[in-house]
Design a protein around this motif. Structure first.
Motif, PDB file in Angstrom:
ATOM      1  N   TYR A 277      43.895  25.712  23.432  1.00  0.00           N
ATOM      2  CA  TYR A 277      42.984  26.790  23.169  1.00  0.00           C
ATOM      3  C   TYR A 277      43.560  27.670  21.976  1.00  0.00           C
ATOM      4  O   TYR A 277      42.854  28.212  20.913  1.00  0.00           O
ATOM      5  N   GLY A 278      44.950  27.888  21.667  1.00  0.00           N
ATOM      6  CA  GLY A 278      45.724  28.604  20.841  1.00  0.00           C
ATOM      7  C   GLY A 278      45.180  27.926  19.344  1.00  0.00           C
ATOM      8  O   GLY A 278      44.670  28.559  18.442  1.00  0.00           O
ATOM      9  N   GLN A 279      45.088  26.269  19.269  1.00  0.00           N
ATOM     10  CA  GLN A 279      44.926  25.812  18.214  1.00  0.00           C
ATOM     11  C   GLN A 279      43.424  25.902  17.966  1.00  0.00           C
ATOM     12  O   GLN A 279      42.995  26.047  16.684  1.00  0.00           O
TER      13      GLN A 279
ATOM     14  N   ASP B  34      48.785  33.038  20.249  1.00  0.00           N
ATOM     15  CA  ASP B  34      49.731  33.185  21.378  1.00  0.00           C
ATOM     16  C   ASP B  34      50.149  31.695  21.896  1.00  0.00           C
ATOM     17  O   ASP B  34      49.422  30.784  21.401  1.00  0.00           O
ATOM     18  N   ALA B  35      51.496  31.633  22.147  1.00  0.00           N
ATOM     19  CA  ALA B  35      51.982  30.156  22.193  1.00  0.00           C
ATOM     20  C   ALA B  35      51.458  29.538  23.279  1.00  0.00           C
ATOM     21  O   ALA B  35      51.292  28.219  23.103  1.00  0.00           O
ATOM     22  N   GLU B  36      51.096  30.398  24.483  1.00  0.00           N
ATOM     23  CA  GLU B  36      50.258  29.756  25.650  1.00  0.00           C
ATOM     24  C   GLU B  36      49.046  30.291  25.945  1.00  0.00           C
ATOM     25  O   GLU B  36      49.008  31.409  26.525  1.00  0.00           O
TER      26      GLU B  36
ATOM     27  N   ARG C 160      53.880  35.447  23.800  1.00  0.00           N
ATOM     28  CA  ARG C 160      54.904  35.064  22.955  1.00  0.00           C
ATOM     29  C   ARG C 160      54.138  34.923  21.503  1.00  0.00           C
ATOM     30  O   ARG C 160      53.426  33.943  21.270  1.00  0.00           O
ATOM     31  N   PHE C 161      54.309  35.707  20.686  1.00  0.00           N
ATOM     32  CA  PHE C 161      53.487  35.926  19.404  1.00  0.00           C
ATOM     33  C   PHE C 161      53.892  34.805  18.456  1.00  0.00           C
ATOM     34  O   PHE C 161      55.355  34.626  18.403  1.00  0.00           O
ATOM     35  N   THR C 162      53.061  34.020  17.706  1.00  0.00           N
ATOM     36  CA  THR C 162      53.632  32.851  17.054  1.00  0.00           C
ATOM     37  C   THR C 162      52.438  32.321  15.785  1.00  0.00           C
ATOM     38  O   THR C 162      51.231  32.832  16.084  1.00  0.00           O
TER      39      THR C 162
END
Lengths: 272, 301
Positions: free
Chosen positions: A236-238, A34-36, A46-48
């Motif tokens: 959080y994504g990272q 998730d980007a955010e 937003r898939f990333t």
């Protein structure tokens, strides 16, 4: 209650249990793509793959993963070699101290290793071993040795001694017989011991956290924590992406072990 | 199990008597002596000193006799931590992991493969993860903005900051979540060795499911229950990372178990000597359980 409806009830109950156990893990998966990323599990807005791209650098993840490989791989090798050598006389010879030795080893399998981290640190300071990857590797190997010796001896007991007699008659020494007769037969068991040592060392946070202070030497377990503790805004994504990179090898190894030997089998050696 | 040294020429066997076990066992004995027995003995020594992380006491610690022990046993923090440790261990290991693991093993017995595997994978995943990743996942789950509150909100229940409003319960449930797989696997293995004929015979005699379990199954798996209780207790006594990440012992000292107290005193407050004293107490408690554990397995050696 009829048999069928009680069976449905049990099925529903098990379903709820499975959901509750899986729920905390969902977030790791959704957030990493998730980007955010929020803190709750949600379908990525937003898939990333950006999160993975951003943590995939030498300093952030590759070096810690490499360090983890050195520490855990080293611990697994040392532990397996020492355990095989140690288990052979215990399994094959009639030694007077065999029982007390095995009791002591069994006793040591139960000691909470967390409890010795303060004296270990203080001892490492005296021996000038703080920040030494070799020292940390040997410590990790030693703490998994009791279980490793115990399991290896159980595997060796399963190999009939008559097979070695033939080798002895041919003039082989004990160590030659161990290498050429016994070892090939217990390779599956010994690899389980090695993989379990590796998984335990790989997942261990407290030991390297206390013994390795230099970020350049810290393994992934401590690396992730630095990520978490940076304060301020946490990406959080990272964090989730890093966690997945760090977890993947363990899952792969675990699948390998449980595929070839069955989940319960791996425990019987340590437990029975 | 015992395997004799077998028929080998007597002369050779005598000639190699010591070296044939001493050499191969040396690496393991050295490692265990230096890195397991060593620290235990060392903690005995350090706990009689005022060793510290920094300052004069770091380079040249003084012998202070029983001072650390006197201070420790008069320290309300120790008694508080001991109590928190008992609640944490009984709640999460004895009742939680052990009870839930047994329940899942019993319920999944004779179920269809799909259901059995689904439950197995979900429970084991939480256990296989590196402890730190598991702790992060839980932290996110229990966060005010986390999944748990999202779920509760969706069904109209109160949202709250679990790590603040119910910290001890949160770490207990966290440890149940993380550790139940071990007990489940132990009990699944134990139950698979219980012959079904016995339970069937009892069923014919009119015994209900609970009575069959209590009077037939439980006595057969008694040893596994004992071993498992001992092991999960020992594992739980040593839990550090999960609590450290979730609450760091707080808020206040609400979740400060003995390992957390030990860490704080030694590394946050710089008092290595005092920390080592706490680690001796923790070791003593662990050793007590380990002796019982080794004894219950005695006949296996």
């Amino acid at each position: 209650m009829s048999r069928r409806s009680s069976s449905r009830l049990v099925g529903a109950l098990l379903g709820v249990i499975a959901l509750l156990f899986a729920a905390p893990l969902l977030w790791l998966l959704t957030a990493s793509f998730d980007a955010e990323a929020p803190l709750a599990a949600a379908v990525p807005g937003r898939f990333t793959l950006d999160n993975f791209e951003q943590v995939l650098s030498w300093e952030t993840s590759l070096r810690p993963l490499w360090n983890g490989l050195l520490l855990s791989g080293g611990a697994a090798v040392v532990s397996v070699v020492a355990a095989v050598l140690c288990a052979y006389p215990l399994s094959r010879y009639r030694l007077r101290f065999r029982r007390p030795f095995l009791y002591t080893v069994l006793f040591a399998t139960g000691l909470p290793i967390t409890a010795v981290m303060v004296p270990v640190y203080s001892m490492f300071v005296r021996l000038d071993l703080v920040d030494s990857m070799l020292g940390t590797t040997l410590f990790l190997a030693a703490t998994s040795l009791p279980v490793a010796i115990w399991m290896t001896k159980n595997f060796m007991d399963g190999v009939p001694i008559s097979l070695e007699e033939a080798a002895w008659v041919d003039g082989a020494s004990a160590l030659q017989a161990l290498r050429s007769v016994v070892l090939p037969l217990i390779v599956p068991g010994v690899s389980v011991v090695g993989i379990f040592t590796f998984i335990n060392a790989w997942g261990n946070f407290f030991v390297p956290f206390v013994l390795l202070l230099d970020p350049a030497k810290q393994p992934a377990s401590v690396g992730v924590f630095a990520f978490f503790g940076q304060g301020g805004l946490i990406a959080y994504g990272q964090l989730a992406a890093y966690s997945i990179l760090y977890t993947a090898p363990v899952i792969a190894l675990y699948l390998m072990v449980s595929r070839s030997l069955g989940g319960a089998f791996t425990l019987t050696g340590a437990i029975k | 199990m015992t395997t004799a040294a077998v028929a080998r020429p007597a002369a050779r066997r005598r000639g190699a008597a010591v070296s044939r076990w001493l050499l191969p066992m040396a690496p393991a004995v050295l490692l265990l002596g230096l890195f397991v027995a060593g620290p235990i003995l060392w903690s005995g020594y350090v706990s009689f000193t005022n060793a510290a992380l920094t300052g004069a006491a770091a380079t040249d610690p003084e012998f202070v006799g029983l001072e650390n022990f006197r201070r420790l046993f008069a320290d309300p923090a120790l008694w508080h931590s001991a109590w928190v440790t008992v609640v944490f261990t009984v709640g999460s290991a004895v009742i939680g992991q052990n009870g839930l693991g047994l329940l899942i093993a019993v319920l999944t017995r004779h179920r269809n493969r799909l259901l059995r595997n689904t439950v197995g994978i979900a429970v084991v995943s939480a256990w296989v993860l590196p402890e730190l990743v598991a702790a992060f996942a839980l932290y996110a789950f229990l966060n005010p903005e986390g999944t748990l509150n999202a779920l509760l909100g969706a069904v109209g229940l109160n949202e709250q900051d679990w790590l603040y409003s119910a910290p001890l319960l949160a770490v207990i449930l966290g440890n149940v979540w993380r550790g139940t797989a071990f007990s489940m696997l132990v009990y699944q293995a134990a139950l698979s060795e219980v012959p079904t004929e016995l339970a069937e015979a009892a069923e014919v005699d009119g015994a209900g499911a609970l009575r069959r379990f209590w009077h037939v199954t439980l006595p057969i798996i008694r040893r596994s229950v004992l071993t498992n209780l001992m092991l999960v207790t020992l594992q739980t006594l040593g839990v550090f990372t999960l609590i450290y990440v979730l609450t760091a012992g707080g808020p206040g000292d609400a979740t400060q178990t003995l390992p957390l107290l030990m860490y704080d005193e030694a590394f946050e407050l710089d008092e290595i000597g005092y920390g080592a004293t706490i680690s001796l107490v923790l070791l003593a408690v662990g050793a007590l359980f380990a002796v019982v554990y080794a004894r219950t397995l005695r006949e296996e050696v």
